[in-house]
Write a protein that holds these residues in place. Structure first.
Motif, PDB file in Angstrom:
ATOM      1  N   LYS A 167       0.839  -1.210   0.000  1.00 19.62           N
ATOM      2  CA  LYS A 167       0.000   0.000   0.000  1.00 19.62           C
ATOM      3  C   LYS A 167       0.869   1.252   0.000  1.00 19.62           C
ATOM      4  CE  LYS A 167      -3.963  -1.842   2.637  1.00 19.62           C
ATOM      5  NZ  LYS A 167      -4.604  -1.826   3.961  1.00 19.62           N
ATOM      6  N   LYS A 168       1.902   1.273   0.869  1.00 13.11           N
ATOM      7  CA  LYS A 168       2.774   2.448   0.971  1.00 13.11           C
ATOM      8  C   LYS A 168       3.591   2.645  -0.297  1.00 13.11           C
ATOM      9  CE  LYS A 168       3.362   1.764   5.964  1.00 13.11           C
ATOM     10  NZ  LYS A 168       4.311   1.308   6.999  1.00 13.11           N
ATOM     11  N   ILE A 169       4.193   1.528  -0.784  1.00 12.93           N
ATOM     12  CA  ILE A 169       5.058   1.621  -1.970  1.00 12.93           C
ATOM     13  C   ILE A 169       4.281   2.106  -3.188  1.00 12.93           C
ATOM     14  CG2 ILE A 169       6.477   0.287  -3.592  1.00 12.93           C
ATOM     15  CD1 ILE A 169       7.138  -1.581  -1.158  1.00 12.93           C
ATOM     16  N   LEU A 170       3.141   1.465  -3.442  1.00  9.67           N
ATOM     17  CA  LEU A 170       2.345   1.808  -4.626  1.00  9.67           C
ATOM     18  C   LEU A 170       1.714   3.194  -4.491  1.00  9.67           C
ATOM     19  CD1 LEU A 170       0.648  -1.644  -5.309  1.00  9.67           C
ATOM     20  CD2 LEU A 170       2.450  -0.568  -6.653  1.00  9.67           C
ATOM     21  N   ARG A 171       1.343   3.563  -3.273  1.00  9.07           N
ATOM     22  CA  ARG A 171       0.757   4.893  -3.048  1.00  9.07           C
ATOM     23  C   ARG A 171       1.747   5.982  -3.446  1.00  9.07           C
ATOM     24  NH1 ARG A 171      -0.361   8.007   2.663  1.00  9.07           N
ATOM     25  NH2 ARG A 171      -2.338   8.938   2.102  1.00  9.07           N
ATOM     26  N   GLU A 172       2.999   5.845  -2.965  1.00 10.60           N
ATOM     27  CA  GLU A 172       4.033   6.846  -3.275  1.00 10.60           C
ATOM     28  C   GLU A 172       4.336   6.866  -4.773  1.00 10.60           C
ATOM     29  OE1 GLU A 172       5.450   9.164  -1.402  1.00 10.60           O
ATOM     30  OE2 GLU A 172       4.248   8.549   0.319  1.00 10.60           O
ATOM     31  N   GLU A 173       4.430   5.664  -5.359  1.00  7.22           N
ATOM     32  CA  GLU A 173       4.789   5.576  -6.779  1.00  7.22           C
ATOM     33  C   GLU A 173       3.697   6.175  -7.668  1.00  7.22           C
ATOM     34  OE1 GLU A 173       5.420   1.884  -9.685  1.00  7.22           O
ATOM     35  OE2 GLU A 173       6.996   2.010  -8.161  1.00  7.22           O
ATOM     36  N   GLU A 174       2.443   5.859  -7.361  1.00  5.99           N
ATOM     37  CA  GLU A 174       1.340   6.381  -8.174  1.00  5.99           C
ATOM     38  C   GLU A 174       1.168   7.894  -7.990  1.00  5.99           C
ATOM     39  OE1 GLU A 174      -0.073   4.775 -10.515  1.00  5.99           O
ATOM     40  OE2 GLU A 174       0.961   2.932  -9.969  1.00  5.99           O
ATOM     41  N   ALA A 175       1.344   8.360  -6.742  1.00  2.00           N
ATOM     42  CA  ALA A 175       1.255   9.809  -6.496  1.00  2.00           C
ATOM     43  C   ALA A 175       2.358  10.529  -7.247  1.00  2.00           C
ATOM     44  CB  ALA A 175       1.350  10.099  -5.003  1.00  2.00           C
ATOM     45  N   GLN A 176       3.557   9.918  -7.270  1.00  2.00           N
ATOM     46  CA  GLN A 176       4.704  10.488  -7.997  1.00  2.00           C
ATOM     47  C   GLN A 176       4.387  10.593  -9.490  1.00  2.00           C
ATOM     48  OE1 GLN A 176       7.950  11.101  -6.477  1.00  2.00           O
ATOM     49  NE2 GLN A 176       8.465  12.054  -8.410  1.00  2.00           N
ATOM     50  N   ASN A 177       3.713   9.576 -10.033  1.00  2.00           N
ATOM     51  CA  ASN A 177       3.356   9.587 -11.462  1.00  2.00           C
ATOM     52  C   ASN A 177       2.308  10.646 -11.792  1.00  2.00           C
ATOM     53  OD1 ASN A 177       5.111   7.468 -11.913  1.00  2.00           O
ATOM     54  ND2 ASN A 177       3.527   5.896 -11.714  1.00  2.00           N
ATOM     55  N   LEU A 178       1.499  10.997 -10.775  1.00  2.00           N
ATOM     56  CA  LEU A 178       0.395  11.944 -11.024  1.00  2.00           C
ATOM     57  C   LEU A 178       0.829  13.411 -10.974  1.00  2.00           C
ATOM     58  CD1 LEU A 178      -2.343  10.165  -8.889  1.00  2.00           C
ATOM     59  CD2 LEU A 178      -2.408  10.437 -11.369  1.00  2.00           C
ATOM     60  N   ILE A 179       1.981  13.685 -10.314  1.00  2.00           N
ATOM     61  CA  ILE A 179       2.384  15.096 -10.198  1.00  2.00           C
ATOM     62  C   ILE A 179       3.254  15.514 -11.379  1.00  2.00           C
ATOM     63  CG2 ILE A 179       2.230  15.185  -7.679  1.00  2.00           C
ATOM     64  CD1 ILE A 179       5.274  14.984  -7.562  1.00  2.00           C
ATOM     65  N   ASP A 180       3.191  16.790 -11.693  1.00  3.62           N
ATOM     66  CA  ASP A 180       3.981  17.367 -12.776  1.00  3.62           C
ATOM     67  C   ASP A 180       5.219  18.009 -12.162  1.00  3.62           C
ATOM     68  OD1 ASP A 180       5.067  18.741 -14.859  1.00  3.62           O
ATOM     69  OD2 ASP A 180       3.271  19.884 -15.393  1.00  3.62           O
ATOM     70  N   MET A 181       6.389  17.392 -12.364  1.00  2.00           N
ATOM     71  CA  MET A 181       7.610  17.884 -11.719  1.00  2.00           C
ATOM     72  C   MET A 181       8.036  19.256 -12.236  1.00  2.00           C
ATOM     73  SD  MET A 181       8.657  16.296  -9.136  1.00  2.00           S
ATOM     74  CE  MET A 181      10.227  17.123  -8.925  1.00  2.00           C
ATOM     75  N   ASP A 182       7.722  19.567 -13.475  1.00  6.02           N
ATOM     76  CA  ASP A 182       8.049  20.912 -13.995  1.00  6.02           C
ATOM     77  C   ASP A 182       7.286  21.974 -13.216  1.00  6.02           C
ATOM     78  OD1 ASP A 182       9.762  19.895 -15.874  1.00  6.02           O
ATOM     79  OD2 ASP A 182       8.239  19.750 -17.446  1.00  6.02           O
ATOM     80  N   GLN A 183       6.014  21.685 -12.961  1.00  2.00           N
ATOM     81  CA  GLN A 183       5.186  22.618 -12.191  1.00  2.00           C
ATOM     82  C   GLN A 183       5.700  22.729 -10.752  1.00  2.00           C
ATOM     83  OE1 GLN A 183       1.050  21.531 -12.039  1.00  2.00           O
ATOM     84  NE2 GLN A 183       0.445  23.381 -10.958  1.00  2.00           N
ATOM     85  N   VAL A 184       6.105  21.575 -10.189  1.00  6.10           N
ATOM     86  CA  VAL A 184       6.648  21.558  -8.821  1.00  6.10           C
ATOM     87  C   VAL A 184       7.890  22.443  -8.739  1.00  6.10           C
ATOM     88  CG1 VAL A 184       7.868  20.105  -7.127  1.00  6.10           C
ATOM     89  CG2 VAL A 184       5.719  19.328  -8.112  1.00  6.10           C
TER      90      VAL A 184
END
Length: 487
Positions: A265-282
């Motif tokens: 749950k923790k591993i996939l949560r972090e990985e999927e959240a990472q895929n959803l954010i736009d790092m350029d915007q960050v």
């Protein structure tokens, strides 16, 4: 009523900011008032029209006082209240341009990295709700192998004869057979999906109730690339990784990992959240956050103030370091690997003991950039008493909690706490004044035997009184020769 610690710093009045700092720092009211006003002025500036806003720069603060009285803690707690990018640097670590050592511009690069961590974490938290749903589906797929069987066609290409037959309005035997097979497969797939949907819902319910947390499953995770760091022209902190040269064109490797459902749950949560954010915007938001809300705490600033007796030998570069720091504090543009950063609106807090040097020993230009001067007071016996008991993270509470983890309940009587405070004050007066850090030394020595013997002790409750404290230090401390002993 909204708690002060949870309240957004920008919406807090200077008085409320001081009250929030009072929970962790004892005394030093003048310093707290100065930083509270400086922070409130940032909020006031944000309400002004853009033309006026650019003209108003932060009023940097210079804190003067002995070690251990709360200079660093005030700045750190202030940054924590607002989730503002915060960096603490030691002025003595920097060298003048031309000398081997740390470049002053690295403080800005460190601030940008801190800002990116904060901004990225905020964006991740926003995506956790969606990420949890995706992670849940992946875990269910891992628990039910073949859980998402898709209907696939035969994939067989029609020959030239079939094409002629179709155009004539007739279907060949092969086409008819394939149509029947496809229809049959579709019915089977529908039946399978209906049965599978029921199973998935049962698994989902058990998953949410935590009944499957200890079950092992195999999941696919993205392998972190082991990239090398290359140094490019531009100095320290301007390295780029080989992976970044190619951007997102590099294929991401996947690997299978066997973990418990709880860890999945923790591993996939972090990985999927990472895929959803736009790092350029960050990165864009982080640079803006660093420029507008960043706080840089420059400690030991008095050590680069070259007084009359320090203008020779290894100290020759002290004034050079001041001149290198000056443009950054005045306002300049520093290049980082995430983009250029303007330092005009970053709040700088300088701090130093100023035992041998004086603020006037700093070069005049740098003095002028720290218009707010605050002198922190030496800690009194009463202050030591309050430090031991009042703050939310008070030292007595910390030590009691540590020992309770092994089932030992330690109680300090009021007279024992008074004796500890009195001892700390006396030691600071007669030996080196190291402020509240003296309390750490005394408490560690006081509880050393108890900590060592706890696993083998039969007592569940230990009472520490004045007699115990005096007995513990009797051999080492005598009022008449206190100055001979440095704890």
């Amino acid at each position: 009523m909204e708690k002060l610690a949870e309240k957004k710093l920008y919406s807090m009045t200077p008085r409320e900011i001081v009250e929030a700092l009072d929970k962790y720092i004892i005394g030093q009211d003048e310093a707290k008032k100065s930083v509270a006003v400086a922070l409130r002025n940032r909020y006031r500036r944000s309400l002004l029209p853009e033309e006026m806003r650019e003209e108003i720069t932060p009023k940097n603060i210079l804190m003067m006082g002995p070690t251990g009285v709360g200079k660093t803690e005030i700045a750190r707690r202030l940054a924590k209240l607002n989730d503002a990018p915060f960096v603490k640097v030691e002025a003595t670590k920097f060298t003048e341009v031309g000398y081997v050592g740390r470049d002053v511009e690295t403080m800005i690069r460190d601030l940008v990295e801190a800002s990116i961590r904060i901004t990225k974490q905020k964006r991740l938290e926003e995506k956790y709700v969606v990420a949890d749903q995706i992670a849940e589906e992946k875990i269910i797929d891992a628990i039910i192998p073949g859980g998402r069987k898709a209907s696939a066609g035969t994939g067989t290409q029609s020959g030239p004869f079939d094409f002629i037959m179709d155009n004539a309005g007739y279907k060949s035997q092969k086409a008819q057979y394939e149509e029947q097979q496809a229809k049959k497969e579709e019915e089977e797939t529908k039946k399978f999906r209906d049965e599978n949907a029921l199973t998935r819902e049962q698994i989902r319910s058990q998953l949410r109730d935590g009944l499957l947390d200890e079950q092992y499953i195999e999941i696919q995770v993205t392998e972190s690339p082991k990239t090398n760091q290359l140094d490019v022209a531009g100095g320290e902190g301007m390295g780029i990784s080989i992976g970044n040269i190619f951007g997102n064109d590099m294929p991401k490797k996947k690997k299978n990992k066997k973990v418990t459902v709880k860890d999945a749950k923790k591993i996939l949560r972090e990985e999927e959240a990472q895929n959803l954010i736009d790092m350029d915007q960050v990165e864009d938001e982080a640079l803006e956050n660093a420029e507008q809300n960043g706080i840089i705490f420059i400690d030991e600033i008095d050590k680069i103030a070259a007084g009359e007796g320090y203008r020779s030998g290894a100290d020759v570069s002290r004034e050079g370091v001041q001149r290198d720091i000056l443009p950054i504090v005045e306002g300049s543009v520093v290049n980082t690997k995430h983009g250029p950063v303007k330092t005009d609106h970053i709040l700088f807090i300088g701090a130093g003991a100023f035992h041998t040097a004086k603020p006037t020993d700093l070069i005049p230009e740098l003095q002028g950039r720290f218009p707010i001067r605050v002198e922190l007071e030496n800690l009194t016996e009463e202050a030591f008493l309050r430090i031991l008991t009042v703050p939310e993270n008070a030292l007595i509470k910390q030590h009691k909690a540590l020992l309770e983890t092994e089932g030992a309940k330690v109680e300090f009587t009021d007279d024992a706490i008074e004796e500890i405070a009195s001892m700390a004050f006396l030691m600071n007066e007669q030996t080196e004044n190291i402020g509240a850090r003296r309390l750490h030394t005394i408490l560690e020595k006081l509880l050393e035997d108890i900590s060592f013997n706890i696993p083998d002790m039969d007592k569940d409750e230990i009472v520490i009184d004045r007699a115990y404290v005096q007995e513990k230090f009797m051999e080492k401390i005598h009022p008449e020769d206190m100055d001979k002993y440095i704890l």
